[in-house]
Write a protein that holds these residues in place. Structure first.
Motif, short mmCIF file in Angstrom:
data_model
loop_
_atom_site.label_atom_id
_atom_site.label_comp_id
_atom_site.label_asym_id
_atom_site.label_seq_id
_atom_site.Cartn_x
_atom_site.Cartn_y
_atom_site.Cartn_z
N ALA A 65 -3.45 -9.07 6.20
CA ALA A 65 -2.91 -8.58 4.90
C ALA A 65 -1.49 -7.92 5.24
N TYR A 66 -1.54 -7.12 6.15
CA TYR A 66 -0.30 -6.67 6.57
C TYR A 66 1.00 -7.81 6.90
N GLY A 67 0.44 -8.80 7.44
CA GLY A 67 1.43 -9.79 7.57
C GLY A 67 2.33 -10.39 6.41
N GLY A 68 1.63 -10.28 5.35
CA GLY A 68 2.11 -10.67 3.78
C GLY A 68 3.13 -9.43 3.47
N VAL A 69 2.57 -8.31 3.52
CA VAL A 69 3.34 -6.98 3.48
C VAL A 69 4.66 -7.03 4.47
N PHE A 70 4.42 -7.44 5.50
CA PHE A 70 5.71 -7.66 6.31
C PHE A 70 6.68 -8.48 5.86
N VAL A 71 6.28 -9.52 5.60
CA VAL A 71 7.24 -10.76 5.11
C VAL A 71 7.80 -9.98 3.87
N ALA A 72 7.25 -9.73 2.84
CA ALA A 72 8.18 -9.12 1.71
C ALA A 72 8.95 -7.88 1.95
N ALA A 73 8.36 -6.92 2.84
CA ALA A 73 9.18 -5.57 3.23
C ALA A 73 10.30 -6.31 4.17
N SER A 74 10.29 -7.25 4.79
CA SER A 74 11.49 -7.40 5.69
C SER A 74 12.71 -8.07 4.96
N LEU A 75 12.21 -8.84 3.89
CA LEU A 75 13.27 -9.13 2.93
C LEU A 75 13.64 -7.91 2.27
N ALA A 76 13.26 -6.98 1.89
CA ALA A 76 13.46 -5.79 1.24
C ALA A 76 14.39 -5.11 2.24
N ALA A 99 0.73 -11.88 -2.87
CA ALA A 99 -0.60 -12.50 -3.70
C ALA A 99 -1.67 -12.71 -2.79
N GLY A 100 -1.36 -13.23 -1.31
CA GLY A 100 -2.50 -13.37 -0.17
C GLY A 100 -2.83 -12.08 -0.05
N VAL A 101 -1.99 -11.13 -0.03
CA VAL A 101 -2.38 -9.73 0.44
C VAL A 101 -3.37 -9.23 -0.48
N ALA A 102 -3.15 -9.45 -1.72
CA ALA A 102 -4.04 -8.99 -2.89
C ALA A 102 -5.50 -9.45 -2.81
N VAL A 103 -5.54 -10.67 -2.51
CA VAL A 103 -6.73 -11.41 -2.32
C VAL A 103 -7.46 -11.13 -1.12
N ILE A 104 -6.92 -11.02 0.02
CA ILE A 104 -7.42 -10.55 1.21
C ILE A 104 -8.12 -9.11 1.23
N MET A 105 -7.10 -8.22 0.51
CA MET A 105 -7.66 -6.63 0.87
C MET A 105 -8.16 -6.35 -0.53
N TYR A 106 -8.02 -6.61 -1.80
CA TYR A 106 -8.84 -6.29 -2.78
C TYR A 106 -9.66 -7.07 -3.84
N ALA A 107 -9.73 -8.09 -3.15
CA ALA A 107 -10.94 -9.18 -3.97
C ALA A 107 -12.34 -8.46 -3.95
N PRO A 108 -12.95 -8.62 -5.03
CA PRO A 108 -14.45 -8.12 -4.82
C PRO A 108 -15.39 -8.78 -3.88
N ARG A 109 -16.01 -7.97 -3.08
CA ARG A 109 -16.78 -8.75 -2.06
C ARG A 109 -18.18 -8.13 -2.31
N THR A 110 -19.17 -9.08 -1.84
CA THR A 110 -20.57 -8.67 -1.93
C THR A 110 -20.78 -8.47 -0.26
N SER A 111 -21.85 -7.42 -0.10
CA SER A 111 -22.21 -7.20 1.54
C SER A 111 -23.17 -8.12 1.95
#
Length: 111
Positions: A65-76, A99-111
């Protein structure tokens, strides 16, 4: 609150990693000296610790997930510090990564 905490931690991690890499770049490529490089190494070390405070216990998920944040933050960072102006494709790519970060980190999961 967990999502807010996670987002703040991702932003702190991006600041530490991108800032650290930028300091090393400045120290070496722009000949600013060893103190810049040393500060960069410390910032990169701080990045490693910040990631450990993420609420999710899965290292692979956090780093992916951080990889996606890194891409956007690098541009910023480039816009704020180096005067870089991304084009629409840069912005689209960054949006897809976040969007990938949001799916990876915050999508609802079942255990």
């Amino acid at each position: 609150m967990t999502v807010v905490r996670s987002v703040v931690l991702f932003l702190l991690a991006a600041l530490a990693e991108i800032g650290g890499a930028w300091l090393i770049w400045q120290g070496w490529r722009e000949h600013r000296g060893l103190w810049w490089i040393a500060a960069g190494v410390l910032a990169l070390g701080a990045y490693g610790f910040v990631a450990t405070f993420q609420p999710d216990p899965n290292f692979g998920r956090i780093l992916a997930a951080y990889g996606g944040v890194f891409v956007a933050a690098s541009l910023a960072w480039g816009m704020a510090v180096d005067g870089f102006r991304p084009d629409r494709w840069d912005l689209l790519g960054a949006a897809l990564c976040l969007a990938g970060v949001a799916v990876i980190m915050y999508a609802p999961r079942t255990s």
